[in-house]
Each structure stands twice: as C-alpha cells, then as structure tokens.
Design a protein around this motif. Structure first.
Motif, mmCIF file in Angstrom:
data_model
loop_
_atom_site.group_PDB
_atom_site.id
_atom_site.type_symbol
_atom_site.label_atom_id
_atom_site.label_comp_id
_atom_site.label_asym_id
_atom_site.label_seq_id
_atom_site.Cartn_x
_atom_site.Cartn_y
_atom_site.Cartn_z
ATOM 1 N N SER A 34 0.825 -1.201 0.000
ATOM 2 C CA SER A 34 0.000 0.000 0.000
ATOM 3 C C SER A 34 0.862 1.256 0.000
ATOM 4 O O SER A 34 1.768 1.401 0.831
ATOM 5 N N LYS A 35 0.583 2.161 -0.927
ATOM 6 C CA LYS A 35 1.239 3.470 -0.935
ATOM 7 C C LYS A 35 0.455 4.472 -0.074
ATOM 8 O O LYS A 35 0.994 5.513 0.303
ATOM 9 N N TYR B 228 1.485 5.274 4.240
ATOM 10 C CA TYR B 228 2.475 6.278 4.645
ATOM 11 C C TYR B 228 2.461 7.512 3.746
ATOM 12 O O TYR B 228 3.198 8.459 3.991
ATOM 13 N N THR C 18 1.868 8.610 -0.617
ATOM 14 C CA THR C 18 2.576 8.403 -1.889
ATOM 15 C C THR C 18 3.645 9.464 -2.086
ATOM 16 O O THR C 18 3.433 10.640 -1.796
ATOM 17 N N GLY D 75 -0.530 10.606 4.284
ATOM 18 C CA GLY D 75 -0.980 9.238 4.482
ATOM 19 C C GLY D 75 -1.889 9.178 5.696
ATOM 20 O O GLY D 75 -2.071 10.170 6.393
ATOM 21 N N GLY E 7 6.289 1.860 0.912
ATOM 22 C CA GLY E 7 4.939 1.583 1.371
ATOM 23 C C GLY E 7 4.900 0.436 2.360
ATOM 24 O O GLY E 7 5.928 -0.155 2.709
#
Length: 390
Positions: free
Chosen positions: A65-66, A69, A71, A108, A360
């Motif tokens: 998952s980006k 935290y 992108t 994020g 990520g």
C-alpha cells in the motif's frame, strides 16, 4: 414541402476507428490506469530471498500500500511506464536523469511504526549494482521496522530491545540453530517443517559449521549427525520431541566479538547478534561530532541529507569546506531487520533507512509459488493465498 434539418442531422458522421486504433487506445488507457494505480495506491512485489522467512516466503507475491504512509512524488519523470531500473528483459536503463525533481510525500493515514513490514529503496550504492540511481529507482527491499526516529535500539544475544524493552519476535520469525541427531535427514524431512531455503548438512560446511567429530558420543556406538538450520521456535519445540534428536543449540556470536561488515565497526565491537545500543536519527535532533558519532552517522550526513561538498574522516566532518562540531538531522530515519534474523542483510550491516526512501506498507500475499516444489501439483502454496501480513 420544405425539409428542415436539425443540428444533429447536419453534423457529419464520426469516422469509425480501425481495429488497430481501438487496440492502441485500449492499451494506452490500460497503461495510464495501471501507472496511476501503481504510483498512487498499490504496487505488486515478489519475494526473491529468504530474509523474511517464515513470515514471507520466497515466491510470495504481495501487494504494498502506498496510501498508508503517503505516496511519494516521483523524482524521475522521464521513465518508461511500469518499469523500475531497466527495460524489461534488457540491461537498457528505463529512465533518463535529464530532469530531476524534488520529492514530496502526499498525506498518508498512518506513519511507520515498530513492527510494520515495510518496502523501501535500499540506500547504499553497493546494494544498487554500484549505480547511483535516483532515490525512487533504487533497489526495493522488504524488512520489518524495529526502530523508528528517536528510538534507542540494541540487539543482545539475538534479542531486540527498543528503549530498554524487549521487542516481541514476529510469530513466524526464524533464527539459526545447530541440530544434532542420530539420524540422517533428507530434504523431504526438512520440507515437512518448512525448512526449505536454510539448512546445511555436514557435506555443505559454512562459516558456522562445526566438525562432526565434536559430536561423537563416546558412550554409544552411533555417531551423531549435525545440521545447521534456520527455523522458527515452534518447529524447534517439535523437533525436541524426537528421541533421535540429541541436542539443539542456538548458533550466535558472542558479545564483544567484532564481525567484519557490521555497521559501526571497527569503532564499535559489534556483530549481528550483539549490536548497539544505537539511537535512530530523528529530524530536528542535534548531535555532537566526534569519533563515535562519525562512525554511526557520518554516512547519513554525507549521503542522505542533501549536503554538498561533504568531506568525512574518522576524526572530523567538513561541509562546504568548513569543519562542523555538531549536526542537526534534516529528516527521519528507520532501522530495519529481516524476520529471518540470521540470514538477513539489513540495517545491522548498512545502517539507517531515510524517510524519503520509504515506499509503502506490505499488506497481504495474493499468490505464493514454491520455486522448488517436491511435486509439480504443489507449485502453488494454497495455504498462503490472500494471507494478511502481520
């Protein structure tokens, strides 16, 4: 009778796209959509090494998952879509450094925490084929975060302590043991206990291998056999139940013994089983400059902080030709370790991970393929499909 034409009637008929043009448009849309998803939301990765076993296995396919935290904006916009360092199947670079942009991280909904399994761009140049890649194109590594900014981390006899408190081991983490038996064990036996990438028999000596003569039992006619294995505590407890198992010893370095290649040596007498204490750099924190801090933070100041004209020696650091007596960190850093702690090239060897290198959070395994199955129909590890990563 007069004829009245509407505006729609007067509009010329739209030319029909050729099949080739329709294919091109479909492919273009798919590439653009996949690129945006890969950049903004989620990216697929494969596990190539056993450094995270048994939490993650060689051949696991996972989504990262980006969004967790935030992108990162790209620093290298001139790049072939859906590539990383090279164009598929070639050694041709897939990017151009003619344009380099500053990198920013979008908001994020969480931050990196102790225990998170994180994908990041590994910082040292020697782990990037000795090529000075842009940050977002450095080689991807996956490890577990064991130290966040400001933490004081220490490894004592293979146990990790953070701020003086023992950090619980991941449930499926592995470590190295020496197994002494009166039976000769084959690959099928080890596979039964998921010891598939990390075991050695006496015919395959390693630096930690001990000659079998040390394990001859003078009170019995049989000679014991020794195996160096990497496995979990659960499996070790199972093996202890066999009457032909005559001993299982942890294989670890002793405190005070210095191992070459360990971060901070030779200033500090550390090894991969006994490391630290060491403070993880935190943005805004100021440190004095001396021989000890240079050994620990000199590479950070020189390579990852964006400082120009840095000259570092074991006794001092100059920035822009001027000696400095203290330094304030410009970004946060993290300390990463593999769950297979005795077979992991991690922060104990090459140091800290800068915040701008974080890619990520690993969230789940969607497919798992055994690279060396015992039977062809066991190629897919069905019990690992859609497994969340903890």
């Amino acid at each position: 009778m007069s004829e009245v034409k509407t505006r729609a009637d007067r509009k010329p008929a739209k030319a029909k796209k050729s099949p080739l043009r329709e294919w091109f448009d479909s492919i273009l849309f798919a590439v653009v959509a996949a690129t945006l998803i890969r950049w903004l939301f989620m990216e697929a990765f494969t596990i190539p090494t056993p450094s995270m076993e048994n939490s993650l296995m060689v051949g696991d396919f996972l989504f990262v998952s980006k969004l967790h935290y935030g992108t990162r904006t790209t620093t290298t916009p001139l790049q072939v879509p859906l590539t990383h360092q090279k164009i598929w199947g070639t050694n041709i670079p897939s990017y151009s450094t003619a344009i380099q942009l500053p990198s920013y991280r979008l908001p994020g909904f969480t931050s990196v925490k102790n225990g998170d399994v994180v994908v990041f761009n590994v910082p040292p140049k020697y782990l990037n084929d000795n090529i000075d890649y842009p940050v977002d194109l450095k080689t991807n590594y996956i490890k577990r975060c064991v130290g966040i900014p400001g933490d004081v981390l220490e490894v004592r006899q293979r146990e990790v302590y953070v701020n003086g408190t023992l950090l619980p081991k991941p449930p499926r983490s592995e470590q190295k043991y020496f197994l002494k038996t009166t039976e000769v064990l084959d690959a099928a036996f080890f596979r039964k206990y998921d010891i598939v990438n990390d075991y050695r028999d006496p015919g395959q000596p390693t630096e930690n291998w001990k000659p079998l003569e040390q394990y001859n039992d003078s009170t019995k006619s049989s000679t014991m056999v020794g195996y160096s294995i990497n496995t979990t505590e659960t499996v070790i407890n199972q093996l202890k139940g066999f009457d032909w198992v005559k001993g299982i010893e942890p294989m670890s370095d002793k405190p005070g013994e210095m191992s070459p290649g360990i971060y901070g040596t030779p200033t500090f007498k550390w090894n991969h089983d006994n490391f630290g204490p060491i403070t993880v750099p935190k943005q805004g924190v100021t440190i004095p400059i001396n021989a000890q801090t240079i050994a620990l933070y000199g590479p950070v100041i020189e390579l990852y902080e964006g400082n120009e004209n840095v000259v570092s020696s074991p006794t001092g650091i100059k920035i822009g030709g001027k000696p400095i007596t203290s330094y304030t960190f410009k970004q946060d850093y993290y300390f990463m370790m593999g769950d297979n702690r005795d077979n992991s090239l991690d922060s104990r060897f090459w140091g800290f991970v800068p915040a701008d290198h974080i890619v990520g959070k690993a969230v789940f395994v969607w497919m798992s393929l055994d690279p060396n199955p015992d039977k062809w129909y066991n190629k897919i590890r069905w019990n690992r499909l859609f497994r969340t990563i903890d």
